[in-house]
Design an enzyme around this catalytic site. Structure first.
Site, PDB file in Angstrom:
ATOM      1  N   CYS A 151      41.749   6.412   3.831  1.00 26.85           N
ATOM      2  CA  CYS A 151      41.295   7.054   5.165  1.00 26.85           C
ATOM      3  C   CYS A 151      40.565   6.018   6.059  1.00 26.85           C
ATOM      4  CB  CYS A 151      40.839   8.381   4.795  1.00 26.85           C
ATOM      5  SG  CYS A 151      41.340   9.380   3.462  1.00 26.85           S
ATOM      6  N   ALA A 152      41.233   5.108   6.501  1.00 25.15           N
ATOM      7  CA  ALA A 152      40.494   3.824   6.869  1.00 25.15           C
ATOM      8  C   ALA A 152      39.727   3.975   8.146  1.00 25.15           C
ATOM      9  CB  ALA A 152      41.283   2.713   6.819  1.00 25.15           C
ATOM     10  N   PRO A 154      37.193   4.732  11.309  1.00 21.28           N
ATOM     11  CA  PRO A 154      37.684   3.645  12.332  1.00 21.28           C
ATOM     12  C   PRO A 154      37.678   2.188  12.034  1.00 21.28           C
ATOM     13  CG  PRO A 154      34.977   4.259  12.204  1.00 21.28           C
ATOM     14  CD  PRO A 154      35.936   5.151  11.228  1.00 21.28           C
ATOM     15  N   LYS A 157      34.541   0.222   6.835  1.00 12.85           N
ATOM     16  CA  LYS A 157      34.673  -0.177   5.602  1.00 12.85           C
ATOM     17  C   LYS A 157      35.693  -1.152   5.212  1.00 12.85           C
ATOM     18  CE  LYS A 157      32.462   4.145   3.904  1.00 12.85           C
ATOM     19  NZ  LYS A 157      32.298   4.691   5.237  1.00 12.85           N
ATOM     20  N   GLU A 174      45.552   5.443   8.044  1.00 12.91           N
ATOM     21  CA  GLU A 174      44.917   6.534   8.829  1.00 12.91           C
ATOM     22  C   GLU A 174      45.879   7.334   9.370  1.00 12.91           C
ATOM     23  OE1 GLU A 174      42.908   8.862  10.284  1.00 12.91           O
ATOM     24  OE2 GLU A 174      41.905   7.376   9.464  1.00 12.91           O
ATOM     25  N   ASP A 223      37.376   7.281   1.439  1.00 15.45           N
ATOM     26  CA  ASP A 223      36.510   7.646   2.287  1.00 15.45           C
ATOM     27  C   ASP A 223      36.965   9.009   3.050  1.00 15.45           C
ATOM     28  OD1 ASP A 223      33.702   7.415   3.601  1.00 15.45           O
ATOM     29  OD2 ASP A 223      34.787   6.689   5.301  1.00 15.45           O
ATOM     30  N   CYS A 277      30.472  11.485   4.299  1.00 16.88           N
ATOM     31  CA  CYS A 277      29.064  11.369   4.809  1.00 16.88           C
ATOM     32  C   CYS A 277      28.318  12.642   5.117  1.00 16.88           C
ATOM     33  CB  CYS A 277      29.342  10.647   6.286  1.00 16.88           C
ATOM     34  SG  CYS A 277      30.420  11.167   7.182  1.00 16.88           S
TER      35      CYS A 277
END
Length: 349
Positions: A151-152, A154, A157, A174, A223, A277
């Site tokens: 889930c790259a 923006p 990472k 994505e 992520d 997050c």
């Protein structure tokens, strides 16, 4: 703006930052979200929630790290950062810290000037929450490994992974079309053409990648989409905020499915890092516990040594197990929220 830090006087830069801060309209807290968080996190975090809430609801005390781009030379940048009170974010004693990985932070709030995208010119640094680099350091990517960032967007990472090592093959995925274009722009801004040729950007449903590409990757970063506590607190539309809170219950199911897919995509002996997050236990520890209970071919990996190594700059919640970390924001160390867990795939019996 792009600055030549060898000639641009420090005090002019400080004035520019001060004016920009003073001219920024104050964000408005969404009361419905705050009330929801108040109830949930008082229960889950106990006494720690009070200081965390003070940071999350005070954007003027937020901090930004400066991750240097090893593919772009900028003479004088590090000395300019030092003049402004920045210091290296991560100590050399960490279990995994590649020499090319350079990130700077300071205790004072504020934001270093952002750089605009310019076609054909690489950016010199990336601004981000320093806690978002911990999943990358936990992943421990080495040269030549095949890596999937599930889930790259923006792209922060993904960029950080490439500061650590040169993967044999790097698959950045994505699903969302708009965010996928954002990801491509980020990669174009930081990575030189020869290395871009090793990167595949796709728009696949992350829940299907394990089925489409089983056992292909040495390392996988998940992520995951989550209830982003920082941004949700400042939802401009109360109706949208209510809808988000209603849909929040469905996120853990999506996260579980993404993790199942990631495990299928891993080679036996490969490892994955899961991160969010949010502070929400339902999207963090509960998801990992469910995976460990339902997938017999994965085991937890102890990441407590990494936590000890960065404990001077990051505050961690004490109620986690050895294979997981939860970064709690506090004043002067306003990093996070960031949850990290590490798992390893073992050969099926």
């Amino acid at each position: 703006y792009l600055f030549d830090f060898t000639t641009f006087p420090f005090f002019f830069l400080s004035l520019k930052l001060e004016k920009k801060t003073k001219g920024t309209p104050e964000k408005q807290i969404c009361q419905v979200v705050l009330d929801h968080f108040e109830k949930q996190y008082t229960t889950e975090l106990g006494a720690a929630w009070s200081s965390v809430r003070d940071v999350l609801t005070s954007p003027w005390c937020w901090q930004h790290a400066v991750l240097l781009n090893r593919f772009s030379q900028c003479p004088g940048l590090e000395s300019s950062l030092a003049v402004q009170g920045y210091h290296p974010a991560f100590p050399a004693a960490l279990p995994y810290l590649p020499a090319a990985f350079r990130c700077y932070i300071r205790r004072a709030p504020g934001r270093f000037p952002a750089q605009k995208h310019q076609a054909g010119k690489l950016k010199e640094y990336y601004l981000l929450n320093a806690a978002s680099l911990l999943p990358v350091l936990a992943l421990e990517v080495k040269d030549g490994e095949d890596v999937l960032d599930l889930c790259a967007a923006p792209g922060g990472k993904s960029i950080a992974i490439l500061q650590c090592a040169c993967p044999g093959h790097f698959h950045c995925n994505e699903y969302d079309d708009l965010r996928s274009r954002w990801l491509e722009r980020t990669i174009e801004s930081f990575i030189p053409d020869p290395l871009i040729n090793l990167i595949m950007v796709s728009k696949l449903d992350g829940r299907q990648i394990g089925h489409l590409k089983p056992g292909l990757y040495d390392k996988v970063l998940v992520d995951a989409p989550c209830s982003n506590d920082r941004s949700w607190l400042f939802s401009g539309d109360p109706q949208q905020a209510v809808l988000r809170l209603m849909q929040r219950k469905e996120l853990s199911s999506l996260q579980f499915q993404l993790l199942r897919s990631a495990i299928k995509a891993l080679r036996p002996g490969g490892s994955l890092v899961y991160s969010t997050c949010t502070l929400s236990r339902a999207e963090n520890s509960d998801v990992i516990s469910l995976i460990l209970d339902s997938c017999r071919n994965v085991i937890p990996v102890d990441i407590s040594e990494m936590a000890k190594g960065v404990s001077q700059e990051f505050t961690f919640f004490s109620g986690t197990r050895q294979h997981e970390l939860l970064v709690l924001p506090e004043k002067g160390r306003a990093w996070g929220p960031m949850y990290i867990a590490k798992l390893k795939k073992i050969a099926s019996t």
